[in-house]
Each structure stands twice: as structure tokens, then as C-alpha cells.
Scaffold this motif. Structure first.
Motif, PDB file in Angstrom:
ATOM      1  N   HIS A 139       0.801  -1.219   0.000  1.00 48.81           N
ATOM      2  CA  HIS A 139       0.000   0.000   0.000  1.00 48.81           C
ATOM      3  C   HIS A 139       0.838   1.276   0.000  1.00 48.81           C
ATOM      4  N   ASP A 140       2.124   1.166  -0.206  1.00 54.78           N
ATOM      5  CA  ASP A 140       2.953   2.359  -0.390  1.00 54.78           C
ATOM      6  C   ASP A 140       4.195   1.982  -1.179  1.00 54.78           C
ATOM      7  N   LEU A 141       4.796   2.984  -1.792  1.00 50.57           N
ATOM      8  CA  LEU A 141       5.922   2.736  -2.688  1.00 50.57           C
ATOM      9  C   LEU A 141       7.160   2.239  -1.944  1.00 50.57           C
ATOM     10  N   LYS A 142       7.305   2.616  -0.688  1.00 45.81           N
ATOM     11  CA  LYS A 142       8.466   2.146   0.073  1.00 45.81           C
ATOM     12  C   LYS A 142       8.425   0.623   0.198  1.00 45.81           C
ATOM     13  N   HIS A 143       7.277   0.045   0.517  1.00 44.67           N
ATOM     14  CA  HIS A 143       7.180  -1.404   0.612  1.00 44.67           C
ATOM     15  C   HIS A 143       7.393  -2.067  -0.754  1.00 44.67           C
ATOM     16  N   VAL A 144       6.917  -1.430  -1.813  1.00 45.82           N
ATOM     17  CA  VAL A 144       7.137  -1.961  -3.159  1.00 45.82           C
ATOM     18  C   VAL A 144       8.637  -2.021  -3.464  1.00 45.82           C
ATOM     19  N   MET A 145       9.342  -0.936  -3.175  1.00 47.41           N
ATOM     20  CA  MET A 145      10.777  -0.902  -3.440  1.00 47.41           C
ATOM     21  C   MET A 145      11.526  -1.896  -2.559  1.00 47.41           C
ATOM     22  N   ASP A 146      11.097  -2.052  -1.320  1.00 55.52           N
ATOM     23  CA  ASP A 146      11.731  -3.041  -0.435  1.00 55.52           C
ATOM     24  C   ASP A 146      11.568  -4.450  -1.006  1.00 55.52           C
ATOM     25  N   PHE A 147      10.404  -4.730  -1.575  1.00 52.96           N
ATOM     26  CA  PHE A 147      10.189  -6.048  -2.188  1.00 52.96           C
ATOM     27  C   PHE A 147      11.220  -6.301  -3.277  1.00 52.96           C
ATOM     28  N   TYR A 148      11.377  -5.358  -4.194  1.00 53.13           N
ATOM     29  CA  TYR A 148      12.355  -5.538  -5.269  1.00 53.13           C
ATOM     30  C   TYR A 148      13.781  -5.677  -4.719  1.00 53.13           C
ATOM     31  N   ASN A 149      14.072  -4.939  -3.684  1.00 57.37           N
ATOM     32  CA  ASN A 149      15.423  -4.884  -3.143  1.00 57.37           C
ATOM     33  C   ASN A 149      15.786  -6.110  -2.315  1.00 57.37           C
ATOM     34  N   LEU A 150      14.798  -6.692  -1.621  1.00 61.27           N
ATOM     35  CA  LEU A 150      15.089  -7.701  -0.607  1.00 61.27           C
ATOM     36  C   LEU A 150      14.534  -9.083  -0.904  1.00 61.27           C
ATOM     37  N   ARG A 151      13.749  -9.229  -1.977  1.00 59.44           N
ATOM     38  CA  ARG A 151      13.033 -10.485  -2.206  1.00 59.44           C
ATOM     39  C   ARG A 151      13.934 -11.701  -2.101  1.00 59.44           C
TER      40      ARG A 151
ATOM     41  N   ARG B  41      12.319 -10.937   5.303  1.00 60.84           N
ATOM     42  CA  ARG B  41      11.723  -9.610   5.461  1.00 60.84           C
ATOM     43  C   ARG B  41      10.558  -9.387   4.502  1.00 60.84           C
ATOM     44  N   ILE B  42      10.322 -10.337   3.617  1.00 61.61           N
ATOM     45  CA  ILE B  42       9.266 -10.211   2.614  1.00 61.61           C
ATOM     46  C   ILE B  42       8.150 -11.226   2.833  1.00 61.61           C
ATOM     47  N   TYR B  43       8.505 -12.442   3.164  1.00 57.13           N
ATOM     48  CA  TYR B  43       7.534 -13.540   3.215  1.00 57.13           C
ATOM     49  C   TYR B  43       7.308 -14.007   4.654  1.00 57.13           C
TER      50      TYR B  43
ATOM     51  N   SER C 190       8.682 -24.159  10.858  1.00 56.98           N
ATOM     52  CA  SER C 190      10.090 -24.351  11.223  1.00 56.98           C
ATOM     53  C   SER C 190      10.882 -23.055  11.239  1.00 56.98           C
ATOM     54  N   GLY C 191      10.213 -21.943  10.870  1.00 60.18           N
ATOM     55  CA  GLY C 191      10.886 -20.652  10.857  1.00 60.18           C
ATOM     56  C   GLY C 191      11.493 -20.272   9.527  1.00 60.18           C
ATOM     57  N   LYS C 192      11.309 -21.105   8.512  1.00 60.99           N
ATOM     58  CA  LYS C 192      11.864 -20.821   7.191  1.00 60.99           C
ATOM     59  C   LYS C 192      10.922 -19.913   6.402  1.00 60.99           C
ATOM     60  N   PRO C 193      11.451 -18.883   5.733  1.00 63.92           N
ATOM     61  CA  PRO C 193      10.588 -18.011   4.924  1.00 63.92           C
ATOM     62  C   PRO C 193       9.873 -18.795   3.830  1.00 63.92           C
ATOM     63  N   GLN C 194       8.578 -18.551   3.675  1.00 62.85           N
ATOM     64  CA  GLN C 194       7.781 -19.216   2.638  1.00 62.85           C
ATOM     65  C   GLN C 194       7.898 -18.422   1.340  1.00 62.85           C
ATOM     66  N   LYS C 195       9.016 -18.561   0.694  1.00 59.83           N
ATOM     67  CA  LYS C 195       9.341 -17.774  -0.491  1.00 59.83           C
ATOM     68  C   LYS C 195       8.385 -18.087  -1.635  1.00 59.83           C
ATOM     69  N   TYR C 196       7.984 -17.040  -2.363  1.00 64.98           N
ATOM     70  CA  TYR C 196       7.074 -17.171  -3.512  1.00 64.98           C
ATOM     71  C   TYR C 196       5.780 -17.884  -3.096  1.00 64.98           C
ATOM     72  N   ASN C 197       5.221 -17.495  -1.967  1.00 64.20           N
ATOM     73  CA  ASN C 197       4.118 -18.261  -1.371  1.00 64.20           C
ATOM     74  C   ASN C 197       2.762 -18.030  -2.026  1.00 64.20           C
ATOM     75  N   ASP C 198       2.702 -17.199  -3.085  1.00 63.26           N
ATOM     76  CA  ASP C 198       1.419 -17.002  -3.762  1.00 63.26           C
ATOM     77  C   ASP C 198       1.394 -17.678  -5.133  1.00 63.26           C
ATOM     78  N   LEU C 199       2.237 -18.691  -5.290  1.00 65.95           N
ATOM     79  CA  LEU C 199       2.291 -19.457  -6.536  1.00 65.95           C
ATOM     80  C   LEU C 199       2.651 -20.895  -6.173  1.00 65.95           C
ATOM     81  N   PRO C 200       1.980 -21.884  -6.767  1.00 68.03           N
ATOM     82  CA  PRO C 200       2.355 -23.271  -6.481  1.00 68.03           C
ATOM     83  C   PRO C 200       3.841 -23.495  -6.732  1.00 68.03           C
TER      84      PRO C 200
END
Length: 425
Positions: free
Chosen positions: A345-357, A363-365, A370-380
Motif C-alpha cells: 500500500h505504499d511505494l516504500k514497501h514496493v521498493m523493499d520487495f524488489y530490493n530484498l526479495r 523480510r518479505i515472506y 520451522s521458521g523458514k521463509p515461505q518464499k514465492y508463497n502465492d504461486l504453487p
């Protein structure tokens, strides 16, 4: 002007050392058809609830995008149902090409291949990396063009038709229902004067002509493609960028840093047409799942863009699962909701996504048990290979240094604000 002198002027004074003349659309009074389309665009009586028009989700005060920060807009028969996706802006669509896959056919007398055939031909073709901020010399074998987030409509007329019958938008149940409302609103008689008695031949004809009027309004009204931002003035040598805006522009174009211009083309075409800040292609970015959406309460549901569920003809072309249309960045600083699922909902979060994904996914997912980030969690997981990991800044690996500093991000956002329409003349 010598290059060194130009660079000095740009650095010290924020002027464009190589101004251009932009070929902008001519402004003229609206045709009668476009005037009818304007009335329809604002007419809430055409919805099932009686409280929603085209302008409800495409507000002219918000650059023809959503008027609020809701992830998706509310609609349906009673105006209480969540939509499926946030409405893209209707601005700057007048040059959008039809949906296609791959380059144009060299022989215009030969029928183009079906989308399925084109998709099959594109398999195995290495996707070109995106950089330089200008269109590639040869079109890549990638999906491009079309309207909606998944390109399923080719014309503004077809795009205008969609919300009329979407059960979570204007929620009409038949063409006859819409035709009755159009007749009751006086549009049948107005369109009959333009097109003759054939308009009265059936519901489908009346609805088609009404939506053609809406499309003419979008094409003819200058507010849909004003090209009067500060950046447009800078391109023509009429405005100066601040030091922050200038740094942001350079970072935006830097193919090793932000590389925004790899997809959001920033330079005028050779024909002088102003940049639209999109290559109109499709990307799988892997944005995190928006758990606030009603449809996402079902863990088995995935919105996969080009391969479904709202587009059906490419469902078998799984190499496109997760791909969505690259939107224009014009007026992006006026938006309050971003990406196809409205997760930010703001450009700062959008830029953080590109920067940190990829370098700091925690910091994104969300994390799993087990504490592991669920990377790319909106796609099978089986479609994770579709996600772009080649183009900067996505070419970084876990633990790498970010492509952009916090100051870089602030400067890029400062530049993005120069893309807002309505810069004082």
C-alpha cells in the motif's frame, strides 16, 4: 552540445541537456459518441447495486485508478463483496496493442498463429534480459499487450464490458438486464440517433454500442493521456529536476541497480511518442500472498495470471503461470495499492520487495512452522521456475548486498513523483 557540457548542466542545474519534442495526442472536443460514453462511465444505475459505475473503481481524481487504499474494491449485488484484483489505472491505455506472444508476423497476409501455437513456439527460447530503458530491437518471444492484469481483453470496448457482468463488480446477470438499464437511462434513443434502428435489434447490439461509446470517451478525452507531468516537461527542456529526482532517474535507468526501466520504459520512441513507462509485457515477480483477500482464504486457490483462473485459453501453458501485465508507472505515486493482489500500500514497501526479495526473504515472506521463509508463497511451488531471477535487482542471491541503499530508494520515489499528471505549467 558537447557531452561533457551536457552532463555538467544536468548535474548542476537539473536540466535535460538533450531536450526532445514529444508527439502528444491532439486535444479536441469530444465527439457525440464519446459524450454518451462519458455519461455511461459515471452512471451508477447500470450496476446491480445502483451504487457503482466505471468511475467508482477508476476515479478521475485518482488518475483513473482506485480511489482508496483497499486491496481490492467492493462490489456485487449489494456492494459488499470483495473484488478479485485491484483495478489497474485506465490512463495511458490508448496505445496498448492486442495480446500476443512473440514478434509480429512478417507477412500480414498470413493468419497469425493461435496463442497455443505461439506459446509452444516460444518454449525453449531464451528470454532476453531487460535493461536499457528502451524497447528491444527485436520483439522477444514473450506475452505482451492486452488489457486487465491477465491481458484477456484486447480492446477498451471489451474491457469496459467485463465489469458489467463480473459478480463481484457491477454484477449484472445478462445482456438483457444491462440493455434494459441502458434503455431506461435514455441511451437507446441517443445511440439510435447515431447508429440508426439497428441498435434496437437486440440486447447484445445495444450493449456493444454503449461500450464502444465508453471506449471512445477513454480515447478522446485528454485526461486519460495528459502527458503533462514534470518528467514530460523535463524531456522537452521545460523543467528542471531536483538533485534527488535526478539521482532517482539515473538509478531507475541503471541496469545494474534498480533497473526499473528494464520493464518500465523511460525514453521516448524514435517517433517522438512519449514513454508509457511500461513494455506491456508479462512478468512473474513472486509477490507475497495477500491473506486479506477472501479468495485467498482457500489455501488451494492461486491467482496465476495468464494461466488462470480468470483467463482460460492459456491454462495449459504453465510456463506463464504467475505472470501478470506490467502496468504503467505514470501516476504511480498517486496509487494506494500495488501489484495484482494489492498486497502493498505504499511505494516504500514496493521498493523493499524488489530490493530484498531474494537476499533477505525473511523480510518479505511469512515463515513456516520451522521458521523458514515461505518464499514465492502465492504461486504453487511447481511453477517457481517461472519467476524472474535474472534481471536486476532480482539477480542477487541470499545474503548479497542490496542493489539499492535506503537513500537510493528515497531518490527513486522522488523521481516517481515526477510522473504524476498535472505539473504546473
Amino acid at each position: 552540445m558537447p557531452q561533457a557540457v551536457g552532463e555538467m548542466l544536468e548535474d548542476r542545474f537539473g536540466v535535460n541537456p538533450h531536450p526532445v519534442h514529444l508527439m502528444k495526442p491532439q486535444s479536441a472536443p469530444l465527439s457525440l459518441l464519446a459524450q454518451i460514453g462519458k455519461q455511461i462511465f459515471y452512471d451508477q444505475s447500470l450496476s446491480a447495486s445502483g451504487r457503482q459505475s466505471c468511475a467508482s473503481c477508476h476515479s478521475p481524481q485518482h488518475s483513473y485508478g482506485p480511489p482508496n487504499a483497499l486491496s481490492v474494491q467492493l462490489g456485487g449485488a449489494h456492494g459488499t463483496q470483495q473484488g478479485y484484483r485491484p483495478p489497474p489505472s485506465l490512463a495511458y491505455l490508448y496505445r496498448q496493442a492486442n495480446f500476443s506472444i512473440g514478434p509480429d508476423a512478417p507477412d500480414m497476409d498470413v493468419a497469425p498463429p493461435s496463442l497455443t501455437d505461439a506459446a509452444q513456439q516460444a518454449q525453449g527460447v531464451t528470454r532476453a534480459q531487460k535493461n536499457a530503458g528502451v524497447a528491444p530491437a527485436a520483439p522477444a518471444m514473450v506475452p505482451q499487450g492486452g488489457l486487465f492484469w491477465d491481458g484477456r481483453a484486447d480492446t477498451l470496448q471489451a474491457q469496459a464490458m467485463g465489469p458489467l457482468f463480473n459478480p463481484v463488480e457491477m454484477a449484472n446477470t445478462s445482456e438483457a438486464e444491462v440493455a434494459h438499464k441502458l434503455e431506461r437511462g435514455g441511451y437507446l434513443e441517443k445511440l439510435r440517433k447515431l447508429f440508426g434502428p439497428a441498435v434496437k435489434s437486440g440486447s447484445a447490439m445495444l450493449v456493444d454500442e454503449a461500450m464502444s461509446a465508453v471506449s471512445r470517451y477513454q480515447i478522446e478525452d485528454a485526461s486519460f493521456h495528459a502527458f503533462d507531468s514534470k518528467y514530460d516537461d523535463w524531456l522537452e527542456g521545460k523543467a528542471r529536476l531536483s538533485q534527488a529526482e535526478l539521482r532517482g532517474l539515473r538509478l531507475f535507468n541503471d541496469q545494474d541497480k534498480a533497473n526499473c526501466a528494464g520493464c518500465h520504459l523511460s525514453q521516448p520512441g524514435r517517433d517522438g511518442l512519449p514513454p508509457l513507462f511500461t513494455d506491456t509485457q508479462y512478468e512473474a515477480l513472486g509477490v507475497p500472498r495477500n491473506t486479506q483477500l477472501a479468495q485467498n482464504k482457500d489455501p488451494r486457490f492461486y491467482d496465476m495470471g495468464l494461466c488462470g483462473p480468470y483467463r482460460q485459453d492459456l491454462a495449459s501453458q504453465t510456463q506463464y503461470c504467475g505472470m501478470f501485465l506490467t502496468p504503467t508507472l505514470r501516476n504511480v505515486a498517486n496509487r494506494q495499492v500495488f501489484f495484482h493482489n494489492g498486497v502493498y500500500h505504499d511505494l516504500k514497501h514496493v521498493m523493499d520487495f524488489y530490493n530484498l526479495r531474494d537476499i533477505a526473504p525473511e523480510r518479505i515472506y511469512p515463515r513456516d512452522a520451522s521458521g523458514k521463509p515461505q518464499k514465492y508463497n502465492d504461486l504453487p511451488a511447481r511453477y517457481a521456475a517461472n519467476i524472474d531471477v535474472a534481471d536486476a535487482p532480482f539477480d542477487r542471491k541470499f545474503g548479497d548486498k542490496p542493489a539499492m541503499s535506503e537513500q537510493d530508494i528515497d531518490d527513486i520515489i522522488a523521481f516517481l513523483k515526477t510522473l504524476n499528471d498535472g505539473y504546473p505549467q
